[in-house]
Write a protein that holds these residues in place. Structure first.
Motif, PDB file in Angstrom:
ATOM      1  N   ARG A 136       2.051 -12.286  53.620  1.00 16.43           N
ATOM      2  CA  ARG A 136       2.777 -12.912  54.726  1.00 16.43           C
ATOM      3  C   ARG A 136       2.107 -14.237  55.041  1.00 16.43           C
ATOM      4  NH1 ARG A 136       2.000  -9.305  58.060  1.00 16.43           N
ATOM      5  NH2 ARG A 136       3.886  -8.061  57.713  1.00 16.43           N
ATOM      6  N   PHE A 137       2.871 -15.332  54.940  1.00 15.37           N
ATOM      7  CA  PHE A 137       2.331 -16.675  55.109  1.00 15.37           C
ATOM      8  C   PHE A 137       2.778 -17.280  56.432  1.00 15.37           C
ATOM      9  CE2 PHE A 137       2.524 -15.946  50.561  1.00 15.37           C
ATOM     10  CZ  PHE A 137       1.360 -16.515  50.075  1.00 15.37           C
ATOM     11  N   ASP A 138       1.854 -17.972  57.117  1.00 13.33           N
ATOM     12  CA  ASP A 138       2.248 -18.868  58.202  1.00 13.33           C
ATOM     13  C   ASP A 138       1.822 -20.280  57.798  1.00 13.33           C
ATOM     14  OD1 ASP A 138      -0.482 -19.173  58.801  1.00 13.33           O
ATOM     15  OD2 ASP A 138      -0.426 -17.750  60.456  1.00 13.33           O
ATOM     16  N   ASP A 139       1.740 -21.195  58.737  1.00 15.97           N
ATOM     17  CA  ASP A 139       1.427 -22.576  58.368  1.00 15.97           C
ATOM     18  C   ASP A 139       0.032 -22.722  57.763  1.00 15.97           C
ATOM     19  OD1 ASP A 139       3.854 -23.401  59.241  1.00 15.97           O
ATOM     20  OD2 ASP A 139       3.158 -24.300  61.114  1.00 15.97           O
ATOM     21  N   ASP A 140      -0.911 -21.893  58.213  1.00 16.03           N
ATOM     22  CA  ASP A 140      -2.304 -22.091  57.822  1.00 16.03           C
ATOM     23  C   ASP A 140      -2.920 -20.913  57.085  1.00 16.03           C
ATOM     24  OD1 ASP A 140      -2.522 -24.656  59.212  1.00 16.03           O
ATOM     25  OD2 ASP A 140      -2.414 -23.452  61.046  1.00 16.03           O
ATOM     26  N   GLU A 141      -2.472 -19.694  57.368  1.00 16.55           N
ATOM     27  CA  GLU A 141      -3.136 -18.518  56.826  1.00 16.55           C
ATOM     28  C   GLU A 141      -2.156 -17.580  56.136  1.00 16.55           C
ATOM     29  OE1 GLU A 141      -5.516 -16.553  59.792  1.00 16.55           O
ATOM     30  OE2 GLU A 141      -7.158 -17.990  59.489  1.00 16.55           O
ATOM     31  N   VAL A 142      -2.717 -16.762  55.253  1.00 19.87           N
ATOM     32  CA  VAL A 142      -1.970 -15.698  54.602  1.00 19.87           C
ATOM     33  C   VAL A 142      -2.616 -14.370  54.991  1.00 19.87           C
ATOM     34  CG1 VAL A 142      -3.360 -15.951  52.492  1.00 19.87           C
ATOM     35  CG2 VAL A 142      -1.176 -14.738  52.401  1.00 19.87           C
ATOM     36  N   GLN A 143      -1.774 -13.393  55.309  1.00 17.90           N
ATOM     37  CA  GLN A 143      -2.232 -12.018  55.509  1.00 17.90           C
ATOM     38  C   GLN A 143      -1.758 -11.218  54.309  1.00 17.90           C
ATOM     39  OE1 GLN A 143      -1.048 -10.427  59.305  1.00 17.90           O
ATOM     40  NE2 GLN A 143      -1.599 -12.296  60.408  1.00 17.90           N
ATOM     41  N   TRP A 144      -2.646 -10.452  53.701  1.00 20.05           N
ATOM     42  CA  TRP A 144      -2.272  -9.762  52.473  1.00 20.05           C
ATOM     43  C   TRP A 144      -2.875  -8.370  52.401  1.00 20.05           C
ATOM     44  CZ3 TRP A 144      -6.675 -12.555  52.614  1.00 20.05           C
ATOM     45  CH2 TRP A 144      -7.790 -12.040  51.949  1.00 20.05           C
ATOM     46  N   THR A 145      -2.167  -7.534  51.649  1.00 16.41           N
ATOM     47  CA  THR A 145      -2.668  -6.229  51.229  1.00 16.41           C
ATOM     48  C   THR A 145      -2.334  -6.112  49.749  1.00 16.41           C
ATOM     49  OG1 THR A 145      -2.269  -5.263  53.414  1.00 16.41           O
ATOM     50  CG2 THR A 145      -2.556  -3.729  51.568  1.00 16.41           C
ATOM     51  N   ALA A 146      -3.369  -6.036  48.901  1.00 16.56           N
ATOM     52  CA  ALA A 146      -3.120  -6.081  47.459  1.00 16.56           C
ATOM     53  C   ALA A 146      -4.311  -5.545  46.694  1.00 16.56           C
ATOM     54  CB  ALA A 146      -2.826  -7.513  47.004  1.00 16.56           C
ATOM     55  N   ALA A 147      -4.033  -4.696  45.709  1.00 20.58           N
ATOM     56  CA  ALA A 147      -5.031  -4.242  44.731  1.00 20.58           C
ATOM     57  C   ALA A 147      -6.285  -3.677  45.399  1.00 20.58           C
ATOM     58  CB  ALA A 147      -5.394  -5.389  43.796  1.00 20.58           C
ATOM     59  N   GLY A 148      -6.092  -2.948  46.507  1.00 19.26           N
ATOM     60  CA  GLY A 148      -7.224  -2.352  47.198  1.00 19.26           C
ATOM     61  C   GLY A 148      -7.936  -3.278  48.153  1.00 19.26           C
ATOM     62  N   HIS A 149      -7.380  -4.463  48.393  1.00 23.05           N
ATOM     63  CA  HIS A 149      -7.986  -5.435  49.299  1.00 23.05           C
ATOM     64  C   HIS A 149      -6.977  -5.824  50.370  1.00 23.05           C
ATOM     65  CE1 HIS A 149     -11.199  -5.901  46.327  1.00 23.05           C
ATOM     66  NE2 HIS A 149     -10.250  -5.995  45.425  1.00 23.05           N
ATOM     67  N   ALA A 150      -7.489  -6.273  51.506  1.00 25.29           N
ATOM     68  CA  ALA A 150      -6.625  -6.731  52.593  1.00 25.29           C
ATOM     69  C   ALA A 150      -7.395  -7.734  53.430  1.00 25.29           C
ATOM     70  CB  ALA A 150      -6.163  -5.561  53.457  1.00 25.29           C
ATOM     71  N   GLY A 151      -6.656  -8.600  54.092  1.00 25.55           N
ATOM     72  CA  GLY A 151      -7.327  -9.559  54.950  1.00 25.55           C
ATOM     73  C   GLY A 151      -6.421 -10.684  55.375  1.00 25.55           C
ATOM     74  N   SER A 152      -7.037 -11.674  56.003  1.00 23.41           N
ATOM     75  CA  SER A 152      -6.354 -12.882  56.446  1.00 23.41           C
ATOM     76  C   SER A 152      -7.271 -14.054  56.149  1.00 23.41           C
ATOM     77  CB  SER A 152      -6.044 -12.810  57.939  1.00 23.41           C
ATOM     78  OG  SER A 152      -5.429 -14.001  58.388  1.00 23.41           O
ATOM     79  N   ALA A 153      -6.719 -15.127  55.580  1.00 23.13           N
ATOM     80  CA  ALA A 153      -7.562 -16.253  55.177  1.00 23.13           C
ATOM     81  C   ALA A 153      -6.740 -17.525  55.114  1.00 23.13           C
ATOM     82  CB  ALA A 153      -8.199 -15.977  53.819  1.00 23.13           C
ATOM     83  N   PRO A 154      -7.358 -18.683  55.263  1.00 21.38           N
ATOM     84  CA  PRO A 154      -6.661 -19.945  54.999  1.00 21.38           C
ATOM     85  C   PRO A 154      -6.254 -20.003  53.531  1.00 21.38           C
ATOM     86  CG  PRO A 154      -8.719 -20.319  56.193  1.00 21.38           C
ATOM     87  CD  PRO A 154      -8.735 -18.889  55.747  1.00 21.38           C
ATOM     88  N   TYR A 155      -5.129 -20.649  53.259  1.00 22.67           N
ATOM     89  CA  TYR A 155      -4.647 -20.741  51.885  1.00 22.67           C
ATOM     90  C   TYR A 155      -4.198 -22.161  51.576  1.00 22.67           C
ATOM     91  CZ  TYR A 155       0.216 -21.027  53.513  1.00 22.67           C
ATOM     92  OH  TYR A 155       1.397 -21.443  54.104  1.00 22.67           O
ATOM     93  N   GLU A 156      -4.052 -22.445  50.290  1.00 23.13           N
ATOM     94  CA  GLU A 156      -3.433 -23.676  49.823  1.00 23.13           C
ATOM     95  C   GLU A 156      -2.283 -23.284  48.907  1.00 23.13           C
ATOM     96  OE1 GLU A 156      -6.315 -26.168  47.946  1.00 23.13           O
ATOM     97  OE2 GLU A 156      -7.368 -26.619  49.813  1.00 23.13           O
ATOM     98  N   ALA A 157      -1.171 -24.006  48.995  1.00 25.66           N
ATOM     99  CA  ALA A 157      -0.012 -23.726  48.154  1.00 25.66           C
ATOM    100  C   ALA A 157       0.458 -25.012  47.493  1.00 25.66           C
ATOM    101  CB  ALA A 157       1.121 -23.114  48.970  1.00 25.66           C
ATOM    102  N   PHE A 158       0.861 -24.891  46.224  1.00 19.40           N
ATOM    103  CA  PHE A 158       1.327 -26.021  45.430  1.00 19.40           C
ATOM    104  C   PHE A 158       2.707 -25.701  44.864  1.00 19.40           C
ATOM    105  CE2 PHE A 158      -3.271 -25.784  45.191  1.00 19.40           C
ATOM    106  CZ  PHE A 158      -3.671 -27.077  45.489  1.00 19.40           C
ATOM    107  N   LEU A 159       3.564 -26.704  44.823  1.00 20.27           N
ATOM    108  CA  LEU A 159       4.863 -26.579  44.171  1.00 20.27           C
ATOM    109  C   LEU A 159       4.691 -26.964  42.710  1.00 20.27           C
ATOM    110  CD1 LEU A 159       7.951 -26.109  44.386  1.00 20.27           C
ATOM    111  CD2 LEU A 159       8.163 -28.563  44.907  1.00 20.27           C
ATOM    112  N   VAL A 160       4.905 -26.002  41.803  1.00 18.48           N
ATOM    113  CA  VAL A 160       4.717 -26.218  40.372  1.00 18.48           C
ATOM    114  C   VAL A 160       5.988 -26.755  39.732  1.00 18.48           C
ATOM    115  CG1 VAL A 160       4.117 -25.102  38.179  1.00 18.48           C
ATOM    116  CG2 VAL A 160       3.001 -24.383  40.312  1.00 18.48           C
ATOM    117  N   ALA A 161       7.113 -26.152  40.069  1.00 18.56           N
ATOM    118  CA  ALA A 161       8.436 -26.546  39.601  1.00 18.56           C
ATOM    119  C   ALA A 161       9.421 -26.033  40.655  1.00 18.56           C
ATOM    120  CB  ALA A 161       8.734 -25.955  38.225  1.00 18.56           C
ATOM    121  N   GLU A 162      10.703 -26.256  40.442  1.00 15.95           N
ATOM    122  CA  GLU A 162      11.674 -25.838  41.442  1.00 15.95           C
ATOM    123  C   GLU A 162      11.557 -24.341  41.721  1.00 15.95           C
ATOM    124  OE1 GLU A 162      16.492 -26.041  42.332  1.00 15.95           O
ATOM    125  OE2 GLU A 162      15.680 -26.766  40.431  1.00 15.95           O
ATOM    126  N   GLN A 163      11.294 -24.014  42.992  1.00  7.89           N
ATOM    127  CA  GLN A 163      11.185 -22.625  43.451  1.00  7.89           C
ATOM    128  C   GLN A 163      10.059 -21.843  42.748  1.00  7.89           C
ATOM    129  OE1 GLN A 163      13.441 -20.827  46.052  1.00  7.89           O
ATOM    130  NE2 GLN A 163      12.953 -22.963  46.493  1.00  7.89           N
TER     131      GLN A 163
END
Length: 263
Positions: free
Chosen positions: A49-76
């Motif tokens: 789950r992404f907001d403007d600054d942080e992502v909250q995640w539950t994945a592969a036995g891990h969970a948390g909230s952290a700042p993220y960076e996102a890049f557009l690689v190609a359309e969508q």
């Protein structure tokens, strides 16, 4: 006296490489903000789950909230990267293809190298997005084998990669503080879309690993986005940073069919 490049104790630590290495990093995007993605892969479904600054995640036995960076690689098509706050020895990459409904989670776990293992281990989990039913998961690929690519990370940092086999690639520094250094390290490649690949590597001399995604569709104007994760010079503090590069295909090796490492 010139530096003995064969003496790996002289090689630059990861935190020594970082200054200026990210000059060609692409602009960040906030297109994922306000969205939640459920990825079905091996194990339990993963949630991001992404907001403007942080992502909250539950994945592969891990969970948390952290700042993220996102890049557009190609359309969508997006590449998101973050460093766990709760588990500093974990960095996460997430590739989201919103056109085809596919995703790739890569968990990078930083440990201590041994004679039989490198410092960074990658956990690959390709899957499909919750709201799609026909997406074909991203899969390991031999599509880069035989290519020799020149990568420019800044005005003063340049490398070349030679993709040898499903397991190995060779790198050489052409410009920058590592100029003249070269090695062959382990790699794993996934095809995301035709001509677009996730390329990961794990170094044995410097305790670090990398996750990149690159658009090779125009071999004269290749574009990559990536992150490096490893130990600092003291071997006690994780170093994590993102970067980008512009590349071009220098040459292509064609093996005899019965000797082709891709087969």
């Amino acid at each position: 006296m010139s530096l003995n490049l064969l003496d790996t104790s002289n090689w630059l630590p990861l935190d020594g490489l970082a200054p200026g290495f990210d000059a060609n990093k692409a602009p960040l995007v906030q297109d994922l903000s306000g969205q939640q993605f459920i990825v079905h892969a091996k194990g339990d479904p993963m949630t991001f789950r992404f907001d403007d600054d942080e992502v909250q995640w539950t994945a592969a036995g891990h969970a948390g909230s952290a700042p993220y960076e996102a890049f557009l690689v190609a359309e969508q098509l997006y590449y998101a990267q973050w460093h766990s706050v709760a588990e500093p020895e974990l960095a996460i990459s997430l590739v989201l293809d919103l056109t085809n409904g596919t995703a790739l989670y890569i968990g990078a776990r930083l440990g201590q190298p041994t004679p039989s293992s490198v410092a960074v281990q990658h956990d690959f989990r390709p899957g499909t997005l919750d709201r799609f039913t026909t997406g074909i998961p991203m899969a390991e690929s031999t599509g880069l084998i035989g290519r020799r690519v020149e990568w420019v990370y800044s005005e003063s940092h340049a490398y070349e990669h030679i993709y040898l086999s499903p397991t190995w690639y060779t790198w050489q520094c052409l410009a920058g503080p590592e100029r003249g250094l070269a090695d062959t390290d382990s790699n794993t490649v996934y095809q995301v879309r035709p001509g677009i690949f996730v390329f990961t590597w794990r170094e044995k001399v410097i305790p670090c690993g990398s996750v990149t995604i690159a658009d090779h569709r125009d071999v004269n104007a290749i574009r990559s986005h990536g992150s490096l994760f490893g130990w600092d010079e003291s071997g006690t503090q994780p170093v994590h940073f993102t970067f980008g590069a512009h590349g071009r295909l220098i040459s292509m090796t064609h093996h005899r069919t019965d000797l082709d490492p891709a087969l």
